[in-house]
Design a protein around this motif. Structure first.
Motif, PDB file in Angstrom:
ATOM      1  N   LEU A   8       0.803  -1.224   0.000  1.00  0.00           N
ATOM      2  CA  LEU A   8       0.000   0.000   0.000  1.00  0.00           C
ATOM      3  C   LEU A   8       0.835   1.272   0.000  1.00  0.00           C
ATOM      4  CD1 LEU A   8      -2.867  -0.979   2.453  1.00  0.00           C
ATOM      5  CD2 LEU A   8      -2.982  -0.773  -0.030  1.00  0.00           C
TER       6      LEU A   8
ATOM      7  N   TYR B 299      -4.642  -5.211  -4.686  1.00  0.00           N
ATOM      8  CA  TYR B 299      -3.783  -4.274  -3.947  1.00  0.00           C
ATOM      9  C   TYR B 299      -3.362  -3.099  -4.825  1.00  0.00           C
ATOM     10  CZ  TYR B 299      -3.105  -6.387   0.612  1.00  0.00           C
ATOM     11  OH  TYR B 299      -3.295  -6.836   1.892  1.00  0.00           O
TER      12      TYR B 299
ATOM     13  N   ARG C 295      -4.320   0.618  -3.888  1.00  0.00           N
ATOM     14  CA  ARG C 295      -3.256   1.614  -3.744  1.00  0.00           C
ATOM     15  C   ARG C 295      -3.544   2.854  -4.577  1.00  0.00           C
ATOM     16  NH1 ARG C 295       2.834   0.752  -4.053  1.00  0.00           N
ATOM     17  NH2 ARG C 295       3.596   2.859  -3.975  1.00  0.00           N
TER      18      ARG C 295
ATOM     19  N   ASP D  75      -3.976   6.447  -2.946  1.00  0.00           N
ATOM     20  CA  ASP D  75      -3.152   7.571  -3.409  1.00  0.00           C
ATOM     21  C   ASP D  75      -4.014   8.754  -3.826  1.00  0.00           C
ATOM     22  OD1 ASP D  75      -0.814   6.202  -2.918  1.00  0.00           O
ATOM     23  OD2 ASP D  75      -0.445   5.690  -5.026  1.00  0.00           O
TER      24      ASP D  75
END
Length: 90
Positions: free
Chosen positions: A34, A66, A70, A74
């Motif tokens: 992450l 994932y 992520r 973000d």
């Protein structure tokens, strides 16, 4: 005691007569996925590389999940840092 995860993150490395690391903590693979480097999913081998040098085992489905998570994380962090406060999307 033996660490639960094989990864260690540290703030400072000092070399005197020996090498010492200060302010270190054990890091879970999920945290690396992450918050670590660029993710590259290798579907056929069931592995993921972070920044091209750190390798983790993960199914292609988990790795892609994932990677998408992520991207979403973000985007939320970037919006918060820029000061965008849209409660519906953040």
């Amino acid at each position: 005691t033996t660490p639960v995860f094989p990864f260690l993150m540290f703030h400072e490395k000092v070399k005197t007569s020996r090498v010492y690391v200060r302010d270190c903590t054990v890091v879970a693979p999920a945290a690396l996925l992450l918050f670590g480097g660029a993710i590259d999913v290798h579907h056929a081998s069931g592995r993921v590389s972070l920044d091209g040098w750190l390798w983790l085992r993960a199914s292609a489905q988990t790795a892609v999940l994932y990677k998408r998570l992520r991207g979403a994380l973000d985007a939320v962090l970037d919006a918060r840092i820029r000061g965008v406060h849209d409660r519906k999307n953040v």
